[in-house]
Design a protein around this motif. Structure first.
Motif, short mmCIF file in Angstrom:
data_model
loop_
_atom_site.label_atom_id
_atom_site.label_comp_id
_atom_site.label_asym_id
_atom_site.label_seq_id
_atom_site.Cartn_x
_atom_site.Cartn_y
_atom_site.Cartn_z
N GLY A 13 -42.92 -31.05 77.97
CA GLY A 13 -43.07 -29.64 77.65
C GLY A 13 -42.56 -29.28 76.27
O GLY A 13 -42.83 -28.20 75.78
N ASP A 14 -41.80 -30.18 75.63
CA ASP A 14 -41.30 -29.95 74.29
C ASP A 14 -42.13 -30.82 73.35
O ASP A 14 -42.10 -32.04 73.44
N ILE A 15 -42.86 -30.21 72.45
CA ILE A 15 -43.79 -30.95 71.61
C ILE A 15 -43.35 -30.98 70.15
O ILE A 15 -44.14 -31.21 69.26
N SER A 16 -42.06 -30.73 69.90
CA SER A 16 -41.53 -30.78 68.54
C SER A 16 -40.37 -31.76 68.51
O SER A 16 -39.48 -31.72 69.35
N PHE A 17 -40.36 -32.67 67.52
CA PHE A 17 -39.34 -33.70 67.42
C PHE A 17 -38.78 -33.69 66.00
O PHE A 17 -39.54 -33.74 65.03
N LYS A 18 -37.47 -33.62 65.86
CA LYS A 18 -36.85 -33.45 64.55
C LYS A 18 -35.74 -34.47 64.32
O LYS A 18 -35.11 -34.93 65.25
N ARG A 19 -35.51 -34.76 63.04
CA ARG A 19 -34.36 -35.54 62.61
C ARG A 19 -33.87 -34.98 61.27
O ARG A 19 -34.67 -34.46 60.48
N GLU A 20 -32.59 -35.15 61.00
CA GLU A 20 -32.01 -34.78 59.71
C GLU A 20 -31.63 -36.07 58.98
O GLU A 20 -30.88 -36.89 59.53
N ILE A 21 -32.12 -36.24 57.77
CA ILE A 21 -31.89 -37.46 57.00
C ILE A 21 -31.08 -37.12 55.76
O ILE A 21 -31.43 -36.23 55.00
N VAL A 22 -29.99 -37.86 55.55
CA VAL A 22 -29.11 -37.67 54.40
C VAL A 22 -29.36 -38.80 53.40
O VAL A 22 -29.37 -39.97 53.77
N VAL A 23 -29.54 -38.43 52.12
CA VAL A 23 -29.69 -39.41 51.04
C VAL A 23 -28.49 -39.27 50.11
O VAL A 23 -28.34 -38.25 49.42
N LEU A 24 -27.63 -40.27 50.11
CA LEU A 24 -26.46 -40.29 49.22
C LEU A 24 -26.75 -41.22 48.04
O LEU A 24 -27.02 -42.40 48.25
N TYR A 25 -26.68 -40.70 46.83
CA TYR A 25 -26.92 -41.54 45.67
C TYR A 25 -25.69 -42.37 45.31
O TYR A 25 -25.80 -43.35 44.56
N ASN A 26 -24.53 -41.98 45.82
CA ASN A 26 -23.32 -42.79 45.71
C ASN A 26 -22.79 -42.97 47.12
O ASN A 26 -22.64 -42.00 47.86
N GLN A 27 -22.49 -44.19 47.52
CA GLN A 27 -22.12 -44.46 48.90
C GLN A 27 -20.81 -43.82 49.31
O GLN A 27 -20.55 -43.65 50.51
N ASP A 28 -19.98 -43.45 48.35
CA ASP A 28 -18.65 -42.95 48.68
C ASP A 28 -18.49 -41.46 48.46
O ASP A 28 -17.52 -40.86 48.95
N ILE A 29 -19.40 -40.83 47.71
CA ILE A 29 -19.23 -39.44 47.33
C ILE A 29 -20.44 -38.62 47.76
O ILE A 29 -21.58 -39.04 47.57
N MET A 30 -20.18 -37.44 48.33
CA MET A 30 -21.24 -36.50 48.67
C MET A 30 -21.10 -35.29 47.74
O MET A 30 -20.03 -34.72 47.62
N ASN A 31 -22.17 -34.93 47.04
CA ASN A 31 -22.13 -33.78 46.16
C ASN A 31 -23.43 -33.00 46.23
O ASN A 31 -24.31 -33.31 47.03
N THR A 32 -23.54 -31.99 45.38
CA THR A 32 -24.66 -31.04 45.47
C THR A 32 -26.00 -31.65 45.10
O THR A 32 -27.04 -31.06 45.36
N PHE A 33 -26.00 -32.83 44.48
CA PHE A 33 -27.26 -33.43 44.07
C PHE A 33 -27.79 -34.43 45.09
O PHE A 33 -28.86 -35.01 44.88
N ASP A 34 -27.06 -34.66 46.16
CA ASP A 34 -27.58 -35.47 47.25
C ASP A 34 -28.60 -34.66 48.04
O ASP A 34 -28.72 -33.44 47.86
N GLU A 35 -29.30 -35.32 48.91
CA GLU A 35 -30.45 -34.68 49.58
C GLU A 35 -30.28 -34.67 51.10
O GLU A 35 -29.73 -35.61 51.68
N LEU A 36 -30.76 -33.61 51.70
CA LEU A 36 -30.84 -33.51 53.16
C LEU A 36 -32.28 -33.16 53.51
O LEU A 36 -32.80 -32.14 53.09
N HIS A 37 -32.93 -34.03 54.25
CA HIS A 37 -34.33 -33.83 54.60
C HIS A 37 -34.45 -33.58 56.11
O HIS A 37 -33.92 -34.34 56.91
N THR A 38 -35.12 -32.52 56.47
CA THR A 38 -35.43 -32.24 57.87
C THR A 38 -36.83 -32.74 58.16
O THR A 38 -37.81 -32.26 57.58
N ILE A 39 -36.93 -33.73 59.04
CA ILE A 39 -38.21 -34.36 59.36
C ILE A 39 -38.65 -33.90 60.75
O ILE A 39 -37.87 -33.96 61.70
N SER A 40 -39.89 -33.45 60.88
CA SER A 40 -40.39 -32.97 62.17
C SER A 40 -41.76 -33.56 62.47
O SER A 40 -42.58 -33.73 61.57
N CYS A 41 -42.00 -33.84 63.72
CA CYS A 41 -43.34 -34.20 64.21
C CYS A 41 -43.73 -33.16 65.26
O CYS A 41 -42.99 -32.92 66.21
N GLN A 42 -44.91 -32.57 65.08
CA GLN A 42 -45.39 -31.55 66.00
C GLN A 42 -46.80 -31.90 66.46
O GLN A 42 -47.56 -32.55 65.75
#
Length: 472
Positions: free
Chosen positions: A175-204
């Motif tokens: 009955g639920d036909i939407s599937f989502k994930r949040e993907i984090v892209v860190l350009y430096n493995q140790d530091i998270m800052n404003t230039f890193d990326e967060l992608h919301t991926i969905s299949c409908q």
């Protein structure tokens, strides 16, 4: 029939929306081509030698006049280039490939899983993982060369369903036909800052794919119990404070992306009449191994452009100050960022505090490069002080992230409201014109009907007659 049997033929098609994926030379591992220069003030490179483009990789004189690019046919807004009768495509930031045919963020929706591919910019040495599952190897992307890939089951693992809940509070089920994930892209493995990326991926199921990348901005919770360390147990002629953009000392945690000032102050000018910052390093508090050099050899470190928001600024008022504006960031495994900086005081007549023009940024205030080699310990009588401060930066929960807005989004909304208002005004004018036109048409028709109902006047002396037909 189960929901998967219903949506299986529909999920085989993929549509990708990646408009927000953009280039930023301030990320770790990202550089400018053809001697282009990256500064702390812009995400695009400053180009020279007649080159242009987001990374200075486009030479206008090499643009091909051929409309079909020698049969190569650049896609997705790519520009065709020619050199020695060889054709190539210069891609817009959101795409890559020989013909710019591939999106940097793409998902293939299959019957029971989503296959996600991400192509980061530059010489990527960071890591990509499902949000909140960075330590789970099954939720980390695999390096396949130019792209990083991961297959995610709709119902099992990596946030699909954990003890009846997910990070979306939306468990995939019949009955639920939407599937989502949040993907984090860190350009430096140790530091998270404003230039890193967060992608919301969905299949409908209705053939719509939603990929909504955004910068990891303002990703922090303020905690009244977390205050910065501000205890002094020794007297220092040169002080160190972390301030907000209004010049007020910080007393609580900040958000990732908030601008703060590292401010060095010459409190006692009786002994020293000037000073400079020779180096400054940020490191993970609590014994972690993450670190980044902000200032090196009295200049802003190029590798710190992702967190530095401008050049060092010197104020010669009393007391003298040197400030460095940065964007608050945190290390992945710790909310506490410690700064350890070395400053050197200069006595009257000492020229070692004269201005320095740095090659990768603007003015610095420190020793000339040729003099740096002599500064070790205190061999030449220089007075060095090591100053430390700690800033607390903590991450937001996923539920609160959607409430944070980028200033550009606000601008886009304002422009959108203006556009809608103008369109509404045009529609109203057209409606008024239509009403007036209908009224005139109906009035003319009524006048014509009245005219046709009147009996035509009879003329005297004229007798109606018919011409008889000849019958064979």
């Amino acid at each position: 029939m189960s929901i998967l049997e219903y949506i299986q033929p529909l999920l085989l098609m993929t549509m990708v929306y990646s408009q927000k994926v953009d280039f930023d030379c301030r990320r770790w591992g990202v550089s400018c081509a053809k001697n282009g220069k990256c500064t702390a003030a812009s995400n695009y490179c400053q180009c020279s030698n007649n080159y242009t483009g987001h990374d200075c990789g486009l030479l206008p004189s090499s643009i091909s006049p051929s409309p079909n690019c020698g049969g190569l046919k650049c896609e997705n807004g790519g520009t065709c280039l020619t050199s020695n009768e060889t054709f190539s495509c210069y891609c817009t930031p959101g795409f890559y490939g020989e013909r710019c045919e591939s999106s940097r963020v793409a998902v293939d929706c299959q019957s029971s899983q989503m296959s996600v591919k991400i192509a980061p910019f530059g010489q990527f040495t960071g890591k990509i993982f499902v949000k909140d599952f960075e330590d789970n190897p099954n939720c980390s992307f695999n390096n396949m060369g130019d792209v990083w890939e991961l297959n995610l089951d709709y119902f099992v693992g990596c946030g699909a369903g954990i003890e009846g809940q997910t990070i979306f509070n939306d468990i995939p089920k019949d009955g639920d036909i939407s599937f989502k994930r949040e993907i984090v892209v860190l350009y430096n493995q140790d530091i998270m800052n404003t230039f890193d990326e967060l992608h919301t991926i969905s299949c409908q199921h209705n053939l719509q794919m939603v990929i909504d990348p955004m910068s990891m901005t303002s990703n922090v919770v303020e905690d009244a119990n977390l205050t910065k360390t501000d205890t002094k147990n020794t007297y220092n002629p040169i002080g160190f404070e972390i301030k907000d953009t209004n010049g007020e000392p910080l007393r609580k945690a900040v958000f990732v992306g908030d601008k703060v000032q590292l401010t060095f102050i010459l409190w006692d000018n009786k002994v020293f009449n000037d000073f400079h910052v020779s180096d400054c390093e940020a490191f993970e508090a609590g014994g972690g191994h993450g670190s980044i050099k902000l200032i090196e050899n009295s200049c802003v470190n190029k590798n710190a452009f992702s967190v530095v928001a401008g050049d060092m600024h010197k104020n010669d008022n009393n007391p003298k100050t040197i400030s460095l504006l940065i964007r608050a960031f945190r290390f992945v495994k710790s909310p506490a960022v410690s700064f350890r900086c070395n400053v050197i005081g200069c006595k009257p007549g000492d020229t070692t505090c004269s201005d320095l023009i740095c090659s990768d940024s603007g003015n610095a205030f420190g020793r000339k490069r040729r003099d740096l080699a002599s500064v070790s310990g205190k061999p030449d009588g220089l007075d060095r002080q090591t100053l430390s401060k700690t800033l607390y930066v903590r991450e937001l929960s996923i539920q609160n992230m959607s409430a944070m807005k980028d200033p550009e989004d606000c601008l886009q909304k304002s422009e959108f409201v203006t556009l809608v208002t103008c369109m509404a005004a045009v529609v109203i004018v057209l409606l008024v014109l239509c009403v007036v036109l209908v009224f005139l048409v109906r009035r003319r028709r009524m006048d014509k009907e009245e005219f046709n109902t009147e009996e035509p006047p009879k003329q005297v002396g004229i007798v109606d007659f018919k011409i008889p037909r000849v019958n064979n």
